[in-house]
Scaffold this motif. Structure first.
Motif, PDB file in Angstrom:
ATOM      1  N   ALA A   8      -6.166   5.473   2.071  1.00  0.00           N
ATOM      2  CA  ALA A   8      -6.716   5.120   0.601  1.00  0.00           C
ATOM      3  C   ALA A   8      -5.657   5.461  -0.299  1.00  0.00           C
ATOM      4  O   ALA A   8      -5.896   4.754  -1.569  1.00  0.00           O
ATOM      5  N   SER A   9      -4.682   6.265  -0.089  1.00  0.00           N
ATOM      6  CA  SER A   9      -3.897   6.565  -1.082  1.00  0.00           C
ATOM      7  C   SER A   9      -2.621   5.757  -1.174  1.00  0.00           C
ATOM      8  O   SER A   9      -1.878   6.076  -2.021  1.00  0.00           O
ATOM      9  N   GLY A  10      -2.387   4.665  -0.333  1.00  0.00           N
ATOM     10  CA  GLY A  10      -1.246   3.791  -0.476  1.00  0.00           C
ATOM     11  C   GLY A  10      -1.267   2.922  -1.261  1.00  0.00           C
ATOM     12  O   GLY A  10      -2.245   2.743  -2.011  1.00  0.00           O
ATOM     13  N   ALA A  11      -0.353   2.029  -1.220  1.00  0.00           N
ATOM     14  CA  ALA A  11      -0.165   1.054  -2.116  1.00  0.00           C
ATOM     15  C   ALA A  11      -1.143   0.139  -1.990  1.00  0.00           C
ATOM     16  O   ALA A  11      -1.882  -0.349  -3.117  1.00  0.00           O
ATOM     17  N   ALA A  76       3.189   3.880   7.554  1.00  0.00           N
ATOM     18  CA  ALA A  76       4.159   5.254   7.212  1.00  0.00           C
ATOM     19  C   ALA A  76       5.484   4.498   6.830  1.00  0.00           C
ATOM     20  O   ALA A  76       6.373   4.649   7.440  1.00  0.00           O
ATOM     21  N   LEU A  77       5.329   3.695   5.730  1.00  0.00           N
ATOM     22  CA  LEU A  77       6.392   2.953   5.226  1.00  0.00           C
ATOM     23  C   LEU A  77       6.946   3.618   3.872  1.00  0.00           C
ATOM     24  O   LEU A  77       7.993   2.957   3.445  1.00  0.00           O
ATOM     25  N   ALA A  78       6.455   4.725   3.407  1.00  0.00           N
ATOM     26  CA  ALA A  78       7.041   5.149   2.207  1.00  0.00           C
ATOM     27  C   ALA A  78       8.513   5.878   2.517  1.00  0.00           C
ATOM     28  O   ALA A  78       8.632   6.026   3.707  1.00  0.00           O
ATOM     29  N   ASP A  79       9.367   5.751   1.743  1.00  0.00           N
ATOM     30  CA  ASP A  79      10.810   6.331   1.964  1.00  0.00           C
ATOM     31  C   ASP A  79      11.656   5.660   3.038  1.00  0.00           C
ATOM     32  O   ASP A  79      12.260   6.383   3.827  1.00  0.00           O
ATOM     33  N   SER A 322       2.758   7.596  -8.832  1.00  0.00           N
ATOM     34  CA  SER A 322       2.681   9.036  -8.185  1.00  0.00           C
ATOM     35  C   SER A 322       2.956   8.846  -6.936  1.00  0.00           C
ATOM     36  O   SER A 322       3.065   9.720  -6.023  1.00  0.00           O
ATOM     37  N   GLN A 323       3.456   7.400  -6.294  1.00  0.00           N
ATOM     38  CA  GLN A 323       3.796   7.277  -4.871  1.00  0.00           C
ATOM     39  C   GLN A 323       5.005   7.479  -4.835  1.00  0.00           C
ATOM     40  O   GLN A 323       5.860   7.260  -5.551  1.00  0.00           O
ATOM     41  N   PRO A 324       5.591   7.878  -3.642  1.00  0.00           N
ATOM     42  CA  PRO A 324       7.007   7.963  -3.376  1.00  0.00           C
ATOM     43  C   PRO A 324       7.676   6.744  -3.278  1.00  0.00           C
ATOM     44  O   PRO A 324       7.244   5.726  -2.809  1.00  0.00           O
ATOM     45  N   VAL A 329      11.147  -3.174   2.640  1.00  0.00           N
ATOM     46  CA  VAL A 329       9.651  -4.141   2.609  1.00  0.00           C
ATOM     47  C   VAL A 329       9.620  -4.358   4.305  1.00  0.00           C
ATOM     48  O   VAL A 329      10.486  -4.278   4.980  1.00  0.00           O
ATOM     49  N   THR A 330       8.116  -4.454   4.418  1.00  0.00           N
ATOM     50  CA  THR A 330       7.935  -4.796   5.914  1.00  0.00           C
ATOM     51  C   THR A 330       8.286  -6.303   6.177  1.00  0.00           C
ATOM     52  O   THR A 330       8.154  -6.694   7.282  1.00  0.00           O
TER      53      THR A 330
HETATM   54  N1  LIG Z   1       2.513  -6.282   3.713  1.00  0.00           N
HETATM   55  C1  LIG Z   1       3.503  -5.303   3.243  1.00  0.00           C
HETATM   56  O1  LIG Z   1       4.326  -6.004   2.664  1.00  0.00           O
HETATM   57  C2  LIG Z   1       3.360  -3.963   3.184  1.00  0.00           C
HETATM   58  C3  LIG Z   1       2.349  -3.159   4.112  1.00  0.00           C
HETATM   59  C4  LIG Z   1       2.320  -1.979   3.762  1.00  0.00           C
HETATM   60  C5  LIG Z   1       3.251  -1.301   3.026  1.00  0.00           C
HETATM   61  N2  LIG Z   1       3.957  -1.728   2.340  1.00  0.00           N
HETATM   62  C6  LIG Z   1       5.072  -1.402   1.519  1.00  0.00           C
HETATM   63  O2  LIG Z   1       5.771  -0.073   1.897  1.00  0.00           O
HETATM   64  C7  LIG Z   1       5.865   0.800   0.806  1.00  0.00           C
HETATM   65  C8  LIG Z   1       5.000   2.185   1.334  1.00  0.00           C
HETATM   66  O3  LIG Z   1       3.549   1.951   1.335  1.00  0.00           O
HETATM   67  P1  LIG Z   1       2.467   3.017   0.695  1.00  0.00           P
HETATM   68  O4  LIG Z   1       2.830   3.453  -0.608  1.00  0.00           O
HETATM   69  O5  LIG Z   1       1.241   2.463   1.182  1.00  0.00           O
HETATM   70  O6  LIG Z   1       2.809   4.196   1.737  1.00  0.00           O
HETATM   71  P2  LIG Z   1       2.684   4.631   3.169  1.00  0.00           P
HETATM   72  O7  LIG Z   1       3.456   5.784   3.524  1.00  0.00           O
HETATM   73  O8  LIG Z   1       2.734   3.257   4.018  1.00  0.00           O
HETATM   74  O9  LIG Z   1       1.087   5.058   3.339  1.00  0.00           O
HETATM   75  C9  LIG Z   1       0.061   4.269   3.455  1.00  0.00           C
HETATM   76  C10 LIG Z   1      -1.037   4.892   3.481  1.00  0.00           C
HETATM   77  O10 LIG Z   1      -1.269   5.432   4.963  1.00  0.00           O
HETATM   78  C11 LIG Z   1      -1.651   6.945   4.750  1.00  0.00           C
HETATM   79  N3  LIG Z   1      -0.965   7.588   6.019  1.00  0.00           N
HETATM   80  C12 LIG Z   1       0.430   7.660   6.428  1.00  0.00           C
HETATM   81  N4  LIG Z   1       0.334   8.360   7.577  1.00  0.00           N
HETATM   82  C13 LIG Z   1      -0.934   8.794   7.775  1.00  0.00           C
HETATM   83  C14 LIG Z   1      -1.464   9.359   9.017  1.00  0.00           C
HETATM   84  N5  LIG Z   1      -0.640   9.891   9.993  1.00  0.00           N
HETATM   85  N6  LIG Z   1      -2.871   9.703   9.073  1.00  0.00           N
HETATM   86  C15 LIG Z   1      -3.506   9.026   8.000  1.00  0.00           C
HETATM   87  N7  LIG Z   1      -3.164   8.223   6.941  1.00  0.00           N
HETATM   88  C16 LIG Z   1      -1.800   8.181   6.756  1.00  0.00           C
HETATM   89  C17 LIG Z   1      -0.870   7.322   3.593  1.00  0.00           C
HETATM   90  O11 LIG Z   1      -1.353   8.753   3.005  1.00  0.00           O
HETATM   91  P3  LIG Z   1      -0.666   9.938   3.187  1.00  0.00           P
HETATM   92  O12 LIG Z   1       0.838   9.936   3.200  1.00  0.00           O
HETATM   93  O13 LIG Z   1      -1.289  10.904   2.483  1.00  0.00           O
HETATM   94  O14 LIG Z   1      -1.375  10.268   4.568  1.00  0.00           O
HETATM   95  C18 LIG Z   1      -1.408   6.184   2.446  1.00  0.00           C
HETATM   96  O15 LIG Z   1      -2.696   6.397   2.060  1.00  0.00           O
HETATM   97  C19 LIG Z   1       5.100   0.173  -0.387  1.00  0.00           C
HETATM   98  O16 LIG Z   1       6.444  -0.565  -1.122  1.00  0.00           O
HETATM   99  C20 LIG Z   1       4.301  -0.852  -0.014  1.00  0.00           C
HETATM  100  O17 LIG Z   1       4.162  -1.953  -0.986  1.00  0.00           O
HETATM  101  C21 LIG Z   1       4.330  -3.131   2.245  1.00  0.00           C
END
Ligand SMILES: NC(=O)c1ccc[n+]([C@@H]2O[C@H](COP(=O)([O-])OP(=O)(O)OC[C@H]3O[C@@H](n4cnc5c(N)ncnc54)[C@H](OP(=O)(O)O)[C@@H]3O)[C@@H](O)[C@H]2O)c1
Length: 330
Positions: A8-11, A76-79, A322-324, A329-330
């Protein structure tokens, strides 16, 4: 409905939660980080700390929440940093798409939750033959680049088990519209080149439109797979110069295929020159989905222009300040 949102906290999650609340749903917002609980509460969700890779914890959280529906948006795509080893960079996300999905589906079954929507991806997955735009019925690439196979398999697994269980998977386009969009930094730094003739087609989607389609999918009976992409799949040679301009960056560099293969690997060459885009006709027709940003042409400018020109703040991009930051990109 009571909707349990994993990730819920992601993009996408942070755009989805408020739209679900506006639509009258109750939302339980799960993420690993307790530090994000207040942010989730401010968005209107009841926060829950949960590691999706802890199967027992997933079972407990879902049974306690007693939801009517579950949405899986965890990645898990941050950083991320650029790597030729695509599968290595995506290893944790692949586990969330396999083990995480399996755990959520098992919990859903035990809790008698009969609505399930999960995140998948549309771009760079279709067979590289025939026309430039593909539907959900067209075949996936039978021979993707070697370093991407585990990631492609993880998405197939997710789609198979979710639809088998009666749920819906959404093949999103490349997300844009937030402060941590993965393409911003490499395009600003001219690290994202046009490879060869730049004919590889990508599909984009603004995060607000992606969230809107997700709400509609939740209210729709499964099983099903839907492309959630905008109206204009486009080759790199068209969209990349427009994105660079919207960001106030210099025009992209051009690399011949051999040079791109040497520096970035086979996957970069294939996505840049051979990839096919995705059609959104089914999502519009069956979900009644309407886009606020039908094309990246206008969408990039809306999302990035104020920042590129140094004028004021852009609410679309500030929403996730607030997001890292992410670099890929995927
Ligand atoms: N279709 C696409 O182009 C696509 C798809 C996805 C992401 N992205 C890009 O990737 C970048 C990062 O994405 P994001 O900001 O959404 O961050 P993210 O690190 O990918 O996290 C997404 C969500 O998953 C949660 N999460 C991660 N690991 C988890 C675990 N082990 N258990 C439960 N929840 C977990 C995160 O919260 P916590 O870290 O607090 O657990 C967050 O709520 C952004 O630029 C986004 O646009 C692109």
């Amino acid at each position: 409905m009571r909707v349990f949102v994993a990730g819920a906290s992601g993009a996408i999650g942070t755009r989805l939660v408020p739209q679900l609340v506006d639509r009258g749903h109750e939302v339980i917002g799960a993420s690993r980080s307790p530090a994000r609980a207040e942010h989730l509460r401010a968005l209107g969700a009841e926060p829950v700390a949960l590691d999706l890779l802890d199967r027992a914890a997933v079972r407990r959280a879902v049974l306690e929440a007693e939801p009517d529906a579950i949405v899986h948006q965890a990645t898990a795509l941050a950083d991320l940093t650029f790597s030729r080893n695509f599968d290595g960079v995506f290893a944790k996300t692949n586990r969330l798409r396999t083990e995480g999905t399996d755990a959520l589906l098992a919990a859903a079954s035990e809790a008698r939750v009969d609505r399930f929507v999960a995140q998948s991806f549309a771009s760079y997955r279709n067979a590289r033959e025939g026309g430039p735009v593909k539907t959900e019925d067209d075949p996936l690439d039978p021979a993707p680049p070697a370093k991407t196979r585990k990631s492609q398999d993880a998405m197939r697994h997710l789609e198979d088990v979710v639809t088998h269980a009666g749920g819906i998977t959404l093949r999103y386009g490349i997300f844009y519209g937030a402060a941590n969009d993965g393409l911003i930094e490499p395009v600003r730094k001219r690290q994202y080149p046009i490879v060869g003739d730049g004919a590889g087609v990508a599909s984009f989607i603004h995060l607000d439109d992606a969230a809107a389609a997700t709400v509609l999918a939740l209210e729709h009976d499964g099983p099903g797979i839907f492309n959630v992409v905008d109206d204009e799949p486009a080759p790199v040679r068209e969209w990349l110069p427009v994105l660079a301009d919207a960001l106030g960056a210099k025009p992209p560099r051009h690399f011949p295929r051999w040079l791109a293969r040497l520096f970035a690997g086979e996957a970069a060459v294939v996505t840049g020159t051979e990839a096919r885009g995705a059609s959104n006709a089914k999502a519009k027709r069956e979900l009644g989905w309407q886009l606020r940003h039908p094309s990246w042409r206008e969408g990039f400018r809306t999302a990035y222009a104020p920042t590129a020109q140094g004028q004021g703040r852009n609410p679309d991009r500030d929403a996730e300040a607030s997001q890292p930051p992410s670099r890929l990109v995927t």
